[in-house]
Scaffold this motif. Structure first.
Motif, mmCIF file in Angstrom:
data_model
loop_
_atom_site.group_PDB
_atom_site.id
_atom_site.type_symbol
_atom_site.label_atom_id
_atom_site.label_comp_id
_atom_site.label_asym_id
_atom_site.label_seq_id
_atom_site.Cartn_x
_atom_site.Cartn_y
_atom_site.Cartn_z
ATOM 1 N N PRO A 131 1.010 -1.543 0.266
ATOM 2 C CA PRO A 131 -0.004 -0.296 0.426
ATOM 3 C C PRO A 131 0.745 0.954 -0.433
ATOM 4 N N GLU A 132 0.546 2.614 0.005
ATOM 5 C CA GLU A 132 1.300 3.694 -0.271
ATOM 6 C C GLU A 132 1.058 4.354 0.494
ATOM 7 N N ASP A 133 0.190 4.035 1.410
ATOM 8 C CA ASP A 133 0.692 4.865 2.901
ATOM 9 C C ASP A 133 1.578 3.824 3.602
ATOM 10 N N VAL A 134 2.260 2.745 3.301
ATOM 11 C CA VAL A 134 3.022 1.862 4.422
ATOM 12 C C VAL A 134 3.782 3.199 4.704
ATOM 13 N N VAL A 135 4.021 2.470 6.676
ATOM 14 C CA VAL A 135 5.117 3.048 7.627
ATOM 15 C C VAL A 135 6.809 2.382 6.706
ATOM 16 N N LEU A 136 6.973 3.855 6.825
ATOM 17 C CA LEU A 136 8.911 3.661 6.290
ATOM 18 C C LEU A 136 9.343 2.942 7.642
ATOM 19 N N GLY A 137 10.129 2.113 6.421
ATOM 20 C CA GLY A 137 11.321 0.752 7.280
ATOM 21 C C GLY A 137 10.515 -0.732 7.180
ATOM 22 N N THR A 138 8.973 -0.401 7.219
ATOM 23 C CA THR A 138 8.155 -2.020 7.105
ATOM 24 C C THR A 138 8.604 -2.521 6.414
ATOM 25 N N ALA A 139 9.012 -4.246 6.887
ATOM 26 C CA ALA A 139 9.384 -5.252 5.406
ATOM 27 C C ALA A 139 8.600 -5.030 4.438
#
Length: 716
Positions: free
Chosen positions: A286-294
């Motif tokens: 998803p485009e709103d995924v949190v930075l650093g997420t695998a």
């Protein structure tokens, strides 16, 4: 089968042949230096025999021996004849008896006391005891008297091959690196044989491999195991079982043997490159995924193990190298793709990456096989998500003058919905950041207006937060900080920086600086403060004082003449006009109070009071205080003396018809509270006959009256 039968016959007949060879040597004539001669007879006969022996040349000795042999493990229906003791002194008349003593005498070895034959009556084991030390003696058969001193001899147990080799430390384990060259040493083994190593070949061992060929070989004499095939591959077969045999008798037929096992494990070397399980990987995010997420994992398999299988992962190409990164997971041995920067579905909907897996520990022996790395392609699809509004700026800075009119527009914020299906935005102020409600915002266009007057001197900055909310989805909100700076206008007149009070010496000089003052202005002009100082128009020609502007924006007040006299005028008031440099300029009048004081010759202020002027000239304040103290002390002494004398002249007994109250009133003194009670002894007044004497007390009304008169006359 015939070969086995032959070995059995050899094992059976070998001891008998050895016994037949050994028996003739059990009794023999030894050389002179080894002979022990037993003789019989009286001392006289012994002397005569010795004489005859010297006459006879090379005459034969009696029986002699050194050592005897007996075969171990021999058993039969009759005891084994080990040897025979005999002496030429025995004429055959059976007058000599042979006695045997020492190790095993009577229990293992038995002697015929008439013939001297020695037999072994038990089965012997060389490995248990290899030799026996015994003592032989010839005695008279009838008297048991020794014919000569006893003599020792040894019976050695002769070894036969009755012990098989043994591997005491087996089974064995060893390792050797895979892909080793031919003849690489693996390990060595050792077997032991309990048989006699110095007699025959019973303990001479020869080693061989029964199982484990053609992979390994063994040195027959040293038992060193080596690789027999080059480049054995651990990935093909990791463990080998080798059966090793040790055979005595030099490995010849009829020897005994023992076996052991050796487990050889091939250790890993880095001889295999990593290999991705698939050449193409697909992930969606998803485009709103949190930075650093695998986002996903990729794995390159390696047939090696341990550190030889460790690989590092890198993104070497693609259109998403700035947005994504890959890290190595040492535990799972895979690569983890993570997000580095925010995604925007409306800007780009997919990315392609080329990832590489490479071994960390490279073995240079196998570098010629090619690069120990592999690559794969990763496709990442960005999914649309309902995103909150986005402001045109991460922060806003607005400025407004403090005299701005109410409801005037200060500034404007803007925001948009980044989604494809754009939603209208409504704006509001977070009132937790504007508790006094000094500002308002237009909900539709984001224009910020002034709700209450501003005062820069009270607060220069106002920090508020603006909220943007999607009308279609109220859960999608964004916040932005807005800093509002209040700009200064010239609305405050300057004034003295503090309450000044100047002191002027009577003996001052013309042009002497009396006081330096500075001004302050609550406003904050852009170019700094610049003050103008002046006297009131009616004070321009002031005969006593003048002013001088200093470079540091301060003002000095100077005396125009000397000879100021505080008896004529003690205080002067000097109004000063202070103007700022604003547009338009503002001004105020501040009054400086100047006191005329008496000073020392060096200009130190001593007194500013008019009364102090009548004091004797030339006396310091300390001297005046000392003189005053002496005068007070003298007055106290005089008062005490007068009081004591007056009370001494009064009658000691009060008449009955006298009224005590009249006596008290006659002093014409006001009531003194507790002091009056201390002034009289009431008990004495009530019972004058019981008083032997009367002493006046300090604090009597008369005394106070005299003190008051003294003070009024100026003595104190």
């Amino acid at each position: 089968m015939p070969e086995r039968l032959a070995e059995t016959l050899v094992d059976l007949w070998t001891p008998l042949i050895i016994l037949w060879i050994t028996l003739p040597s059990c009794v023999y004539t030894a050389p002179m230096n080894q002979a022990h001669v037993l003789t019989t007879g009286s001392p006289l006969e012994l002397s005569r025999q010795s004489e005859d022996m010297r006459i006879l040349s090379r005459s034969k000795r009696g029986w002699v021996w050194n050592q005897m042999f007996v075969l171990e493990e021999f058993s039969g229906p009759e005891p084994i004849l080990v040897g025979r003791l005999h002496t030429d002194l025995d004429p055959g008349s059976k007058k000599i008896k042979y006695i045997l003593s020492g190790d095993g005498a009577g229990t293992i070895f038995q002697i015929n006391d008439i013939t001297g034959d020695i037999h072994a009556i038990k089965r012997l084991d060389r490995e248990e005891k290899a030799e026996y030390t015994l003592t032989a003696q010839a005695v008279d058969f009838e008297t048991n008297k020794p014919l000569e001193p006893p003599s020792e001899f040894i019976i050695k147990v002769q070894d036969i091959n009755d012990n098989a080799p043994e591997f005491l430390n087996g089974p064995y384990h060893a390792t050797v690196p895979e892909m080793s060259i031919l003849g690489t040493s693996v390990t060595n083994v050792t077997a032991t044989d309990a048989d006699d190593p110095v007699y025959g070949n019973s303990a001479k061992l020869v080693y061989s491999i029964l199982e484990g060929q053609p992979y390994f070989s063994i040195e027959p004499e040293t038992a060193i195991i080596k690789t027999a095939l080059p480049n054995m591959d651990r990935e093909a077969k990791e463990e080998y079982l080798v059966v090793i045999q040790a055979k005595d008798m030099g490995g010849h037929s009829g020897g005994l043997s023992g076996t052991t096992t050796l487990t050889v494990t091939l250790t890993d070397v880095n001889d295999n490159p990593p290999k991705f399980a698939q050449s193409l990987y697909h992930f969606s995010v998803p485009e709103d995924v949190v930075l650093g997420t695998a986002i996903g994992r990729v794995k390159a398999n390696d047939q090696d193990i341990g550190e030889n299988a460790q690989s590092s992962y890198d993104i070497i190409d693609g259109d998403g190298t700035a947005l994504f990164e890959i890290t190595s997971d040492a535990q799972a041995q895979d690569g983890v793709i993570r997000l580095r920067k925010p995604l925007d579905f409306e800007t780009k909907k997919s990315y392609t990456l080329k990832v590489e897996a490479a071994n960390i520990h490279i073995d240079p022996r196998f570098s010629s096989r090619g690069p120990f790395k592999d690559t794969a392609t990763v496709k990442i699809v960005v999914e649309d998500a309902d995103e909150p509004p986005v402001f045109s700026s991460p922060t806003y800075l607005l400025e407004v003058h403090e005299n701005a009119a109410l409801n005037s527009v200060i500034g404007q914020v803007t925001a948009r919905d980044p989604d494809i299906t754009s939603s209208p935005i409504r704006f509001s102020i977070d009132r937790h950041t504007d508790l006094e409600r000094q500002f308002n915002i237009n909900a539709d266009d984001g224009k910020i207006t002034l709700a209450t007057p501003l005062d820069r001197e009270l607060s220069v900055w106002h920090n508020i937060t603006i909220i943007a909310t999607e009308i279609r989805n109220h859960s999608q909100i964004s916040r932005v900080p807005v800093a509002i700076k209040v700009l200064d206008v010239n609305d405050n007149a300057p004034e003295f920086a503090s309450e000044y009070e100047a002191f002027l010496c009577e003996n001052g000089k013309p042009g002497q600086v009396i006081q330096t003052v500075s001004a302050m202005d609550k406003d904050d002009p852009k170019n700094g403060h610049f003050f103008l100082y002046s006297l009131l128009p009616e004070m321009v020609n002031n005969p006593n004082f003048t002013i001088k502007k200093n470079e540091d924006n301060s003002l000095s007040i100077l005396a125009k003449h000397n000879g100021f006299n505080r008896q004529k005028q003690e205080v002067y008031l000097l109004p000063i006009v202070i103007s700022d440099s604003g547009n338009p300029p503002l001004s105020s009048t501040s009054t400086l109070t100047i006191r005329v004081c008496g000073c020392s010759n060096d200009g130190v202020v001593q007194s500013c009071n008019v009364e102090a002027y009548v004091l004797p000239i030339g006396l310091s304040m300390g001297a005046l205080i000392a003189i005053l103290a002496c005068i007070i002390l003298l007055l106290v002494i005089v008062v005490l003396f007068v009081t004591l004398r007056r009370h001494k002249n009064e009658p000691l007994i009060i008449k009955d018809d006298e009224d005590v109250r009249e006596n008290i009133i006659r002093y014409d003194d006001e009531g003194g509270g507790e002091e009056d009670t201390e002034a009289f002894d009431i008990a004495t007044l009530q019972n004058p006959d019981g008083i032997n004497g009367f002493l006046p007390r300090w604090g009597l009304p008369t005394q106070r009256w005299e003190e008051r008169n003294a003070i009024q006359t100026g003595c104190v």
